[in-house]
Write an enzyme that holds these catalytic residues in place. Structure first.
Site, PDB file in Angstrom:
ATOM      1  CG  ASP A 145      -2.195   0.801   0.996  1.00  0.00           C
ATOM      2  OD1 ASP A 145      -2.635   0.914  -0.171  1.00  0.00           O
ATOM      3  OD2 ASP A 145      -2.748   1.333   1.969  1.00  0.00           O
ATOM      4  CG  HIS A 203      -8.471   7.200   1.079  1.00  0.00           C
ATOM      5  ND1 HIS A 203      -8.717   6.158   0.210  1.00  0.00           N
ATOM      6  CD2 HIS A 203      -8.857   6.747   2.300  1.00  0.00           C
ATOM      7  CE1 HIS A 203      -9.215   5.135   0.871  1.00  0.00           C
ATOM      8  NE2 HIS A 203      -9.316   5.470   2.148  1.00  0.00           N
ATOM      9  N   GLY A 205     -11.762   8.369   5.127  1.00  0.00           N
ATOM     10  CA  GLY A 205     -12.589   7.283   5.625  1.00  0.00           C
ATOM     11  C   GLY A 205     -12.225   7.031   7.067  1.00  0.00           C
ATOM     12  N   GLY A 207      -9.706   5.447   7.979  1.00  0.00           N
ATOM     13  CA  GLY A 207      -8.343   5.924   7.825  1.00  0.00           C
ATOM     14  C   GLY A 207      -8.383   7.069   6.837  1.00  0.00           C
ATOM     15  CG  ASP A 277     -19.909   5.897  11.598  1.00  0.00           C
ATOM     16  OD1 ASP A 277     -20.144   6.857  10.834  1.00  0.00           O
ATOM     17  OD2 ASP A 277     -20.200   4.724  11.320  1.00  0.00           O
TER      18      ASP A 277
END
Length: 396
Positions: A145, A203, A205, A207, A277
């Protein structure tokens, strides 16, 4: 040829079967959430997203979840057979900067690296072993990654520590590289000029990272030696004053306890005391000051890092939002872009709210897009490339 892709998270699994041509085509996908918890979800879908099997019981381990998917595939007959498996690896090592066969030497290196990524690498190793138990002769490939970020210049990669430590492999590797590669491939099909320009991929999320890309190559990114650096995340702290670590250990905390704190008790969860969340926090923010503070901190950090990535590029032509939050939270996208007009970002409120592919206003100097990232498809693409270079493995 067909490939199995395996993407292990700290408490989740995403696996899939692809027909791997020039553009990998999804055949079946599997997702398992809340692995090891009291309750969770296990779901198998076909290539069109239609549910084929569902269980509301959480898998006890990543290996158990993957084994269940492999047994299900075996029942589908020849169309579900595969020639290789490609695994996402969260590994801080120069030895995995290209797709690599997971032979004995590679597995020994991964075992030795577990301490650097204790919340990701052990799960990946267990998944590799699960595949090997059922398919001992199958070629398995590891896809780092971090490989996408190998193009970062030395000044972006260097950790400001003495050479003796840097010589042990300590550097800023960056992560979410498979996501960045996936977004870049999708953008190239939509706007090739933007894909070859000054691009920022946010990105966002559980993470979260922000990456600066010039002419298709990573220039800088917010994550560092580990996936805990950079932005505030769901339960990861992001960047901390190093003195905080010294303070915690001087008060008696062990390295393992500090790791648990900064990876599992920090971030949005730590600030809010409610949840990591973002969906929950956006609802609670109207009445709960701590939830409101957590969301505000996320926006603040994202704007700051966004500006830093623009500085690394010397300007920006296109901004892409990706990841669960980036793709599905218009309120977060709006707040991150608010006040960033000086950088050329002008958001169209209507387009943003409805989740259009392009959410920038007409006349915006910077194009702003929402692109769904697909790490598994990128794994299939890289795995297929490796197989083409090693045709002896295509017979299974």
């Amino acid at each position: 040829m067909r490939l199995l892709t395996v993407n292990t998270g700290s408490s989740s699994l995403k696996a899939a079967l692809y027909a791997a041509g020039s553009a990998p085509a999804l055949i079946y996908s599997c997702s398992a959430d809340a692995i090891g918890a009291a309750s969770g979800r296990f779901l198998i879908r076909d290539g069109d997203g239609k549910p084929l099997f569902r269980s509301e019981s959480a898998a006890k381990t990543h290996a158990a979840a993957l084994t269940a998917f492999l047994h299900w595939l075996a029942q589908q007959g020849p169309e579900a057979e595969f020639e290789a498996a490609a695994h996402r690896l969260v590994v801080a090592s120069q030895a995995f900067l290209a797709p690599r066969e997971l032979d004995g030497a590679a597995m020994a290196e991964l075992e030795a690296e577990q301490a650097e990524a204790p919340d990701h690498l052990p799960q990946a190793i267990a998944a590799i072993a699960a595949v090997r138990r059922l398919y001992p002769e199958l070629a398995q490939v590891g896809c780092s990654d971090s490989a996408f970020h190998a193009s970062m210049p030395a000044e972006a990669r260097t950790v400001p520590l003495p050479g003796a430590w840097r010589g042990r492999g300590m550097e800023r590797f960056g992560y979410h590289g498979l996501s960045c590669a996936s977004v870049l491939a999708a953008l190239a099909g939509l706007d090739s000029r933007a894909a070859q320009g000054r691009l920022i991929v946010a990105h966002l999320g559980n993470g979260a990272s922000i990456t600066a890309i010039r002419a298709g190559h990573s220039v800088d990114t917010t994550m560092g030696l580990t996936p805990c650096g950079g932005l505030i995340m769901s339960s990861r702290t992001g960047d901390l004053d190093p003195g905080v670590m010294v303070y915690l250990q001087s008060r008696g905390m062990t390295a393992a306890q500090v790791n648990h704190l900064v990876n599992h008790q920090g971030g949005l969860l730590g600030i809010s005391g409610i949840s990591g969340d973002m969906r929950t926090l956006l609802v609670q923010a109207e009445s709960n000051p701590q939830a409101q503070l957590a969301v505000a901190c996320f926006h603040w950090q994202a704007r700051k890092h966004l500006a830093a990535m623009a500085a690394s590029l010397g300007g920006v032509d296109c901004l892409v939002f990706a990841g669960g939050i980036g793709e599905n939270a218009p309120a977060v996208r709006a707040e991150i872009c608010r006040g960033m007009e000086w950088m050329g970002l002008q958001l169209d409120a209507v387009r943003n709210e409805r989740g259009a592919a392009v959410i920038s206003a007409d006349g915006s100097r910077v194009s702003i897009r929402v692109i769904a990232t697909d790490e598994n498809q990128e794994l299939a693409r890289q795995g297929a490339g490796w197989l083409r270079q090693h045709p002896q493995h295509q017979e299974g």
